[in-house]
Design an enzyme around this catalytic site. Structure first.
Site, PDB file in Angstrom:
ATOM      1  N   ASP A  16      -9.491   6.433   5.298  1.00  0.00           N
ATOM      2  CA  ASP A  16      -8.674   6.451   5.819  1.00  0.00           C
ATOM      3  C   ASP A  16      -7.723   6.858   4.449  1.00  0.00           C
ATOM      4  O   ASP A  16      -6.701   7.336   4.681  1.00  0.00           O
ATOM      5  CB  ASP A  16      -7.834   4.613   5.704  1.00  0.00           C
ATOM      6  CG  ASP A  16      -8.258   4.297   7.481  1.00  0.00           C
ATOM      7  OD1 ASP A  16      -7.325   4.958   8.225  1.00  0.00           O
ATOM      8  OD2 ASP A  16      -8.761   3.362   7.325  1.00  0.00           O
ATOM      9  N   ARG A  97      -4.226  -5.865  -7.136  1.00  0.00           N
ATOM     10  CA  ARG A  97      -3.106  -4.648  -6.481  1.00  0.00           C
ATOM     11  C   ARG A  97      -2.199  -4.477  -7.355  1.00  0.00           C
ATOM     12  O   ARG A  97      -1.559  -3.518  -7.997  1.00  0.00           O
ATOM     13  CB  ARG A  97      -2.496  -5.290  -5.111  1.00  0.00           C
ATOM     14  CG  ARG A  97      -3.726  -5.844  -3.915  1.00  0.00           C
ATOM     15  CD  ARG A  97      -3.852  -4.604  -3.837  1.00  0.00           C
ATOM     16  NE  ARG A  97      -5.371  -4.694  -3.018  1.00  0.00           N
ATOM     17  CZ  ARG A  97      -6.486  -3.888  -2.990  1.00  0.00           C
ATOM     18  NH1 ARG A  97      -7.276  -4.102  -3.903  1.00  0.00           N
ATOM     19  NH2 ARG A  97      -7.775  -4.642  -1.945  1.00  0.00           N
ATOM     20  N   ASP A 126      -0.933  -6.582   1.158  1.00  0.00           N
ATOM     21  CA  ASP A 126      -1.205  -5.847   0.229  1.00  0.00           C
ATOM     22  C   ASP A 126      -0.225  -4.161   0.078  1.00  0.00           C
ATOM     23  O   ASP A 126       0.003  -3.697  -1.223  1.00  0.00           O
ATOM     24  CB  ASP A 126      -3.061  -4.612   0.201  1.00  0.00           C
ATOM     25  CG  ASP A 126      -4.473  -5.917  -0.029  1.00  0.00           C
ATOM     26  OD1 ASP A 126      -4.188  -6.735  -1.138  1.00  0.00           O
ATOM     27  OD2 ASP A 126      -5.326  -5.132   0.570  1.00  0.00           O
ATOM     28  N   SER A 177     -13.961  -5.063   7.895  1.00  0.00           N
ATOM     29  CA  SER A 177     -13.257  -4.962   6.882  1.00  0.00           C
ATOM     30  C   SER A 177     -13.740  -5.780   4.910  1.00  0.00           C
ATOM     31  O   SER A 177     -13.336  -6.714   5.074  1.00  0.00           O
ATOM     32  CB  SER A 177     -11.755  -5.427   7.289  1.00  0.00           C
ATOM     33  OG  SER A 177     -10.491  -4.497   6.169  1.00  0.00           O
TER      34      SER A 177
HETATM   35  N1  ARG Z   1      -6.532 -11.972   3.124  1.00  0.00           N
HETATM   36  C1  ARG Z   1      -6.601 -11.290   0.933  1.00  0.00           C
HETATM   37  C2  ARG Z   1      -5.438 -10.529   0.545  1.00  0.00           C
HETATM   38  O1  ARG Z   1      -4.039 -10.941   1.483  1.00  0.00           O
HETATM   39  C3  ARG Z   1      -7.909 -10.166   0.934  1.00  0.00           C
HETATM   40  C4  ARG Z   1      -7.027  -9.325   1.767  1.00  0.00           C
HETATM   41  C5  ARG Z   1      -7.929  -8.008   1.871  1.00  0.00           C
HETATM   42  N2  ARG Z   1      -8.720  -6.830   2.931  1.00  0.00           N
HETATM   43  C6  ARG Z   1     -10.001  -7.384   3.858  1.00  0.00           C
HETATM   44  N3  ARG Z   1     -10.475  -6.236   4.399  1.00  0.00           N
HETATM   45  N4  ARG Z   1     -10.069  -8.478   3.975  1.00  0.00           N
HETATM   46  O2  ARG Z   1      -5.889 -11.583  -0.248  1.00  0.00           O
END
Ligand code: ARG
Length: 400
Positions: A16, A97, A126, A177
């Site tokens: 991506d 982040r 994110d 993911s």
């Molecule tokens: N749900 C978690 C958060 O919002 C992790 C998201 C991360 N992405 C993944 N591909 N699991 O902080």
């Protein structure tokens, strides 16, 4: 006229973010794309990622090692706050982040870019964390999120990339993911989308299955100063080293797994699996040391602050006035949080088995049931008379 002239793109090396490079140039008229990959201790080899960005059309490909900043400026604050979203998730992804946003903004300023881009879709947390953090740090920068708008399926994305020389993933890409860094791994999608299905063992990397953990317990000691972990088994550790070693030690005993249905900011419930051995142990140990060194009222009041802190970090408000105000409160509370916590690791459990502190508020003379008891038992009677008076009056009034 394109949407921006010069863009700094948050880059991971995946399909991506790689496709974002030609997409920004071809479809959105961007003249120059500079990529930035952050080293957060995710363990990927970064040199091939750096080269891949150049091959995919980036004019400049930056790799920034932010491991120290990540632990010192983000993770440690979260430990002092005992930050667990919905009482469980230690925020490994969420904490990274705002730091990535910060180095993106720093790069944009250094290279004179007018926009920042990222590869987040429109469904996750994110995108919110990036967009809000960037806006807080430099409201003049434009934010471009191609994957939020392009509407391509996975196959279409790969095909689009191939047109511009971006190799399709070599191995059959994982059905999951996964986001990972020093603080842990977050795993979703694939069979995990069925909340009733048990996570397959193959998804775990940092934590052993209980069947394979040692049959003997291991005792470790964590030393804290001002609420920050500084020693392991009596030896001073640099922040990153401490996290790495504790991940290893706790993970070896199968400690640090979480399986939860969580509430995303965008209104969706999602099923996420986490591995976060060091953070979970550190928060547990830190909270325990607070119980020894903070007064009852501060401890109780802080619980509410911790809940709010966890929510605002999860919800992308790291750089906000409320976060700064909570930080000031938390920092003040940590002045006395000094001491050592002893933890037993065994078969998936981290159990606190002892704690000591030069700042301990625990008074053996008051707590004891032995002859040394200094507590004035007679004083309790008067105290209870006053304490219970409103209830006594209420009872008399309502019974008659
Ligand atoms: N749900 C978690 C958060 O919002 C992790 C998201 C991360 N992405 C993944 N591909 N699991 O902080």
């Amino acid at each position: 006229m394109g949407r921006a002239k010069k863009v700094v793109l948050a880059y991971s090396g995946g399909v991506d973010t790689s496709v974002c490079i030609p997409y920004l140039k071809q479809e959105w008229g961007v003249e120059e794309v500079i990529t930035l990959a952050a080293d957060l201790g995710q363990g990927d080899e970064l040199e091939p990622i750096r080269e891949k960005a150049l091959k995919s059309g980036a004019s400049e490909s930056l790799v920034v090692d932010v491991k120290d900043r990540f632990v010192e400026d983000y993770a440690f604050g979260a430990i002092q706050a005992n930050a667990l979203y919905e009482n469980r998730y230690p925020l490994g992804t969420a904490l990274a982040r705002p730091l990535i946003a910060k180095i993106l903004v720093e790069a944009a300023q250094k290279y004179g870019a007018d926009a920042i881009a990222h590869g987040c879709t429109g469904k996750g947390n994110d995108q919110v964390r990036f967009d809000v953090s960037i806006a807080a740090l430099n409201p003049n920068l434009k934010i471009l999120a191609p994957a939020r708008e392009w509407g391509m399926s996975r196959e279409e994305t790969i095909a689009y990339g191939e047109k511009f020389g971006i190799p399709s993933p070599v191995k059959k890409s994982s059905p999951y993911s996964i986001d990972k860094n020093l603080l842990g791994r977050s795993i979703e999608a694939g069979v995990l989308e069925d909340p009733s299905a048990e996570p397959p063992e193959e998804i775990y990397e940092m934590t052993k299955a209980i069947a394979n953990t040692p049959n003997e317990p291991e005792y470790i000691e964590i030393g804290f100063n001002r609420g920050i972990p500084t020693t392991l088994n009596g030896t001073s550790k640099k922040p990153v080293e401490l996290i790495e070693q504790l991940n290893q030690m706790a993970g070896n005993h199968g400690i640090g797994r979480l399986d939860m249905i969580e509430n995303r900011l965008v209104g969706i419930k999602s099923r996420e699996i986490y591995e976060s051995p060091a953070m979970l142990v550190l928060i547990q140990a830190h909270r325990d040391l607070e119980s020894l060194t903070l007064t009852a009222d501060v401890t109780h009041y802080k619980r509410g602050i911790e809940e709010t802190y966890s929510q605002i970090v999860y919800n992308g408000l790291w750089y906000s006035p409320l976060k700064a105000a909570l930080d000031a409160f938390i920092k003040k509370t940590q002045e006395q949080v000094l001491g050592t916590v002893r933890v037993k690791f065994f078969k998936g459990n981290a159990t606190i088995v002892g704690r000591r502190s030069d700042n301990s508020l625990y008074s053996p003379d008051l707590a004891t049931y032995g002859a040394e008891d200094q507590f004035d038992h007679k004083a309790a009677e008067g105290f209870i008379y006053v304490w219970g008076l409103p209830t006594r009056i209420w009872s008399q009034q309502t019974r008659s």
